[in-house]
Motif scaffolding. Structure first.
Motif: not given
Length: 109
Positions: A8-37
């Protein structure tokens, strides 16, 4: 109604995220509201509700997801000396989209 922040938010682009790694099928990004440092989230771009609902036909996607998780975990460990890799299931899983957390440090909240 399904609770799926990632579709609903990340993959749709409604919530912008800072990408760490991305492939054709997978996305890794920094959590927008982190629970850890340091808090990275890795998700498949295809909707899969959880680890236990994976179909055998999705094994290649799971391997690709774990390659990205491995890269993110290596990055966090190199930078901080350690990391945790975790996922949640059932009632512990707030967003019903398969996702993994790659984290470092003491929980912030």
């Amino acid at each position: 109604m399904m609770n799926d922040f990632y579709c609903d938010q990340v993959l749709s682009g409604k919530t912008q995220v800072k990408k760490v790694f991305e492939t054709e099928n997978v996305l890794a990004y920094y959590h927008a509201n982190p629970y850890w440092p340091v808090h990275i989230v890795a998700i498949p771009k295809k909707h899969i509700s959880s680890l236990i609902t994976l179909e055998e036909s999705e094994n290649d996607l799971l391997l690709e997801l774990f390659e990205v998780i491995k890269k993110a975990a290596n990055k966090v460990t190199e930078e901080n000396g350690a990391c945790r890799v975790l996922t949640n299931l059932g009632d512990y899983q707030d967003s019903k989209h398969l996702h993994w957390h790659i984290v470092f440090g003491e929980k912030l909240r």
